[in-house]
Design a protein around this motif. Sequence first.
Motif, mmCIF file in Angstrom:
data_model
loop_
_atom_site.group_PDB
_atom_site.id
_atom_site.type_symbol
_atom_site.label_atom_id
_atom_site.label_comp_id
_atom_site.label_asym_id
_atom_site.label_seq_id
_atom_site.Cartn_x
_atom_site.Cartn_y
_atom_site.Cartn_z
ATOM 1 N N THR A 159 -12.495 2.238 28.213
ATOM 2 C CA THR A 159 -11.036 2.083 28.267
ATOM 3 C C THR A 159 -10.482 2.167 26.841
ATOM 4 O O THR A 159 -11.234 1.972 25.863
ATOM 5 N N PRO A 160 -9.179 2.410 26.686
ATOM 6 C CA PRO A 160 -8.586 2.413 25.340
ATOM 7 C C PRO A 160 -8.856 1.107 24.600
ATOM 8 O O PRO A 160 -9.070 1.101 23.377
ATOM 9 N N SER A 161 -8.911 -0.002 25.332
ATOM 10 C CA SER A 161 -9.150 -1.261 24.598
ATOM 11 C C SER A 161 -10.620 -1.377 24.168
ATOM 12 O O SER A 161 -10.915 -1.923 23.098
ATOM 13 N N ASP A 162 -11.545 -0.815 24.971
ATOM 14 C CA ASP A 162 -12.957 -0.741 24.516
ATOM 15 C C ASP A 162 -13.034 0.092 23.234
ATOM 16 O O ASP A 162 -13.709 -0.276 22.264
ATOM 17 N N GLU A 163 -12.360 1.254 23.266
ATOM 18 C CA GLU A 163 -12.395 2.173 22.109
ATOM 19 C C GLU A 163 -11.814 1.479 20.876
ATOM 20 O O GLU A 163 -12.340 1.629 19.771
ATOM 21 N N ALA A 164 -10.728 0.722 21.070
ATOM 22 C CA ALA A 164 -10.090 0.042 19.933
ATOM 23 C C ALA A 164 -11.045 -1.009 19.351
ATOM 24 O O ALA A 164 -11.170 -1.155 18.131
ATOM 25 N N GLU A 165 -11.742 -1.709 20.250
ATOM 26 C CA GLU A 165 -12.681 -2.733 19.772
ATOM 27 C C GLU A 165 -13.849 -2.088 19.007
ATOM 28 O O GLU A 165 -14.277 -2.585 17.957
ATOM 29 N N LEU A 166 -14.322 -0.950 19.533
ATOM 30 C CA LEU A 166 -15.425 -0.250 18.853
ATOM 31 C C LEU A 166 -14.961 0.270 17.490
ATOM 32 O O LEU A 166 -15.711 0.229 16.511
ATOM 33 N N ALA A 167 -13.719 0.754 17.415
ATOM 34 C CA ALA A 167 -13.182 1.247 16.134
ATOM 35 C C ALA A 167 -13.093 0.094 15.125
ATOM 36 O O ALA A 167 -13.393 0.273 13.937
ATOM 37 N N ARG A 168 -12.718 -1.086 15.600
ATOM 38 C CA ARG A 168 -12.656 -2.257 14.695
ATOM 39 C C ARG A 168 -14.064 -2.606 14.195
ATOM 40 O O ARG A 168 -14.270 -2.902 13.027
ATOM 41 N N ALA A 169 -15.018 -2.554 15.119
ATOM 42 C CA ALA A 169 -16.407 -2.870 14.741
ATOM 43 C C ALA A 169 -16.917 -1.840 13.717
ATOM 44 O O ALA A 169 -17.618 -2.196 12.761
ATOM 45 N N ARG A 170 -16.536 -0.582 13.899
ATOM 46 C CA ARG A 170 -16.966 0.474 12.966
ATOM 47 C C ARG A 170 -16.358 0.225 11.577
ATOM 48 O O ARG A 170 -17.038 0.373 10.562
ATOM 49 N N ALA A 171 -15.096 -0.161 11.542
ATOM 50 C CA ALA A 171 -14.453 -0.457 10.252
ATOM 51 C C ALA A 171 -15.160 -1.643 9.579
ATOM 52 O O ALA A 171 -15.349 -1.659 8.351
ATOM 53 N N GLY A 172 -15.593 -2.606 10.382
ATOM 54 C CA GLY A 172 -16.323 -3.754 9.838
ATOM 55 C C GLY A 172 -17.652 -3.312 9.236
ATOM 56 O O GLY A 172 -18.058 -3.787 8.161
ATOM 57 N N LEU A 173 -18.318 -2.388 9.907
ATOM 58 C CA LEU A 173 -19.595 -1.865 9.395
ATOM 59 C C LEU A 173 -19.376 -1.154 8.058
ATOM 60 O O LEU A 173 -20.152 -1.336 7.109
ATOM 61 N N VAL A 174 -18.312 -0.363 7.961
ATOM 62 C CA VAL A 174 -18.031 0.354 6.714
ATOM 63 C C VAL A 174 -17.803 -0.644 5.577
ATOM 64 O O VAL A 174 -18.319 -0.463 4.461
ATOM 65 N N ALA A 175 -17.085 -1.725 5.867
ATOM 66 C CA ALA A 175 -16.847 -2.754 4.839
ATOM 67 C C ALA A 175 -18.179 -3.378 4.413
ATOM 68 O O ALA A 175 -18.415 -3.642 3.223
ATOM 69 N N GLU A 176 -19.059 -3.581 5.374
ATOM 70 C CA GLU A 176 -20.383 -4.162 5.078
ATOM 71 C C GLU A 176 -21.189 -3.209 4.177
ATOM 72 O O GLU A 176 -21.841 -3.644 3.230
#
Length: 220
Positions: A5-22
């Motif tokens: 769902t769009p909200s799944d995708e949004a959550e995954l995008a947030r997690a990806r941004a967190g990984l990049v920061a890490e």
Amino acid sequence: MGELTPSDEAELARARAGLVAELRALGIDDGRVLAAMGRVPRHRFVPPSLLGYAYEDRPLPIGFDQTISQPYIVALSTEALDLAPTDRVLEVGTGSGYQTAILAELAGEVYTIERLPELARAAQERLTQLGYRNIRVRVGDGTKGWPEAAPFPAIVVTAAAPRAPQSLLNQLGDGGRLVIPIGGKTSQDLWLIEKRGERLVHRCLCPCTFVPLIGEEGWT
Ligand code: SAM
């Protein structure tokens, strides 16, 4: 994988941004590499049952006793290749195709070799679905390289070798860079080997653990 769902995708995008920061905090500082890691949807390269772990900084199983590499190692080895947008790069060990996609974001053309036909086919399909048009996938023994397309300015090996395969060193252009894990079957060091004329300059990047490189110039 079922429809996200769009909200799944949004959550995954947030997690990806967190990984990049890490990754940035761990010392990856090439902005192009970090941007590519921020664009490529790693969750499309992991088995559906492991979706929730896609943006953790760790390798994950992809079947056939193989793994999708740890994001930090993908970022570090890609950074060490110092790719220019027109470069042709050879990858040995396609696996899920995740690092292939990162390379395709940064280089002109990616040649990738996988010894297991099932993994090569799945990676090819996934990469085509994601819209990559600058990747060629071949099934075979990557320790012998891709002689018709050589020389390469950059080669990355994503499985552990007992030593750098001579065929890959031969297919490296002058000034070219090879990134490869070298060591025993259970633990290795990740090396950057640069060809400068007749000389090879070695730099150890970090300790690592990869699955074995199996082939004529790897493990039997
Ligand atoms: N970079 C990949 C990813 O992000 O999914 C992970 C690659 S996995 C750690 C290593 C891969 O190398 C496996 O898929 C394995 O089958 C492949 N491999 C091992 N020996 C090989 C060889 N001689 N030629 C080509 N592929 C090989």
